[in-house]
Write a protein that holds these residues in place. Structure first.
Motif, short mmCIF file in Angstrom:
data_model
loop_
_atom_site.label_atom_id
_atom_site.label_comp_id
_atom_site.label_asym_id
_atom_site.label_seq_id
_atom_site.Cartn_x
_atom_site.Cartn_y
_atom_site.Cartn_z
N GLY A 1 -38.91 -22.81 45.88
CA GLY A 1 -37.76 -21.98 46.18
C GLY A 1 -37.74 -20.65 45.45
N GLY A 2 -38.89 -20.24 44.93
CA GLY A 2 -38.95 -19.00 44.19
C GLY A 2 -38.39 -19.13 42.77
N THR A 3 -38.76 -20.24 42.13
CA THR A 3 -38.21 -20.52 40.80
C THR A 3 -38.83 -19.61 39.73
OG1 THR A 3 -37.70 -22.82 41.34
CG2 THR A 3 -37.96 -22.29 39.00
N ALA A 4 -37.97 -19.07 38.90
CA ALA A 4 -38.40 -18.24 37.78
C ALA A 4 -38.60 -19.09 36.54
CB ALA A 4 -37.35 -17.16 37.51
N LEU B 1 -32.11 -21.18 38.82
CA LEU B 1 -33.34 -20.48 38.49
C LEU B 1 -34.17 -20.14 39.73
CD1 LEU B 1 -34.54 -22.56 35.39
CD2 LEU B 1 -33.34 -20.35 35.39
N ALA B 2 -33.83 -20.75 40.87
CA ALA B 2 -34.58 -20.53 42.10
C ALA B 2 -34.00 -19.35 42.88
CB ALA B 2 -34.56 -21.79 42.96
N VAL C 1 -31.96 -26.60 44.26
CA VAL C 1 -33.14 -27.42 44.06
C VAL C 1 -33.69 -27.83 45.43
CG1 VAL C 1 -32.32 -28.26 41.82
CG2 VAL C 1 -31.85 -29.59 43.89
N GLY C 2 -34.92 -28.33 45.43
CA GLY C 2 -35.56 -28.72 46.67
C GLY C 2 -35.25 -30.15 47.07
#
Length: 257
Positions: free
Chosen positions: A250-253, A214-215, A220-221
């Motif tokens: 991380g630019g997750t939607a 999703l990022a 994941v971070g």
């Protein structure tokens, strides 16, 4: 390192593992004096020992953030050793553990609310009192929220609600105490490889890959990445930043429906 936090005395709650432990090690490398607080004393002592071995100045205090007395004791420790408190990272938190809203037991609801919201409020209340005490010159508070507090995530309705409350409380406190030279910000991490994420992966195999997909960055971070953002927000280099909820995700939607 850049001595980003040299001369600052900082309290970190939930410092025995995950983001809190990584932040403790980073802040120490950046020159901070540290008071580390957590319920799990053995793990907390391990973190403190590793920092001392690297030359850091740190005290460990067993404390439950849902106890006002415990928080006051941690802050008193900072005053006794270093004469004040300049910053705080309120990181202590609790996972919901899954389940749709109508399936969440009352005791789980109360426990998540108690740690994530009430505990953060108790910590902020004591930290603000310290930063406005005679001779104090203000400070910087960073509260760990979550992207779960900014958009819906299935199985995390109560957790997300408490994290949204942390953002709202941070923003309001920033408006209330800005003239006292106190900055208050929140960080909303995306999925991060902490103990909570490991437990979620055990309950739901494959969830780490799913969340990473999703990022925008496709992963994941890591706790260090959240700690770096917290260090900057606490430091004087963020001197004109307050009342913000910084997404480190991380630019997750949003979760697809």
């Amino acid at each position: 390192m850049t001595d980003l936090l040299t001369g600052k005395t900082i309290l970190i709650t939930g410092a025995s593992a995950g983001i809190g432990a990584h932040a403790a090690r980073l802040f120490a490398r950046e020159g901070a004096n540290l008071v580390l607080a957590a319920r799990r004393l053995a793990q907390l002592d391990q973190v403190a020992r590793s920092i001392r071995e690297d030359g850091g100045d740190v005290l460990a205090v067993q404390a439950d953030t849902t106890s006002a007395d415990d928080i006051d004791r941690a802050i008193t420790t900072a005053f006794d050793r270093w004469g004040g408190l300049h910053g705080a990272l309120n990181n202590a938190g609790r996972s919901q553990g899954g389940g749709r809203l109508a399936e969440v037991p009352t005791d789980t609801f109360e426990a998540v609310l108690d740690v994530n919201f009430r505990g953060t409020w108790l910590a902020m209340r004591a930290e603000i009192a310290a930063m406005t005490s005679p001779g104090a010159t203000g400070g910087s508070i960073v509260n760990i929220s979550s992207i779960g507090g900014t958009f819906g995530t299935p199985g995390q309705s109560i957790y997300g609600a408490t994290k949204a409350a942390v953002i709202a409380m941070s923003r309001s406190a920033a408006t209330e105490y800005g003239r006292d030279n106190i900055r208050v910000n929140a960080i909303a991490p995306g999925a991060t490889m902490t103990d909570m994420m490991t437990a979620w992966q055990e309950r739901e195999p494959g969830i780490v890959d799913k969340l990473g997909s999703l990022a925008a960055l496709g992963r994941v971070g890591q706790p260090d990445e959240i700690a770096e953002a917290a260090a900057w927000l606490i430091s004087d280099r963020a001197s004109y930043v307050t009342g913000m909820a910084l997404g480190v995700d991380g630019g997750t939607a949003p979760w697809p429906h």
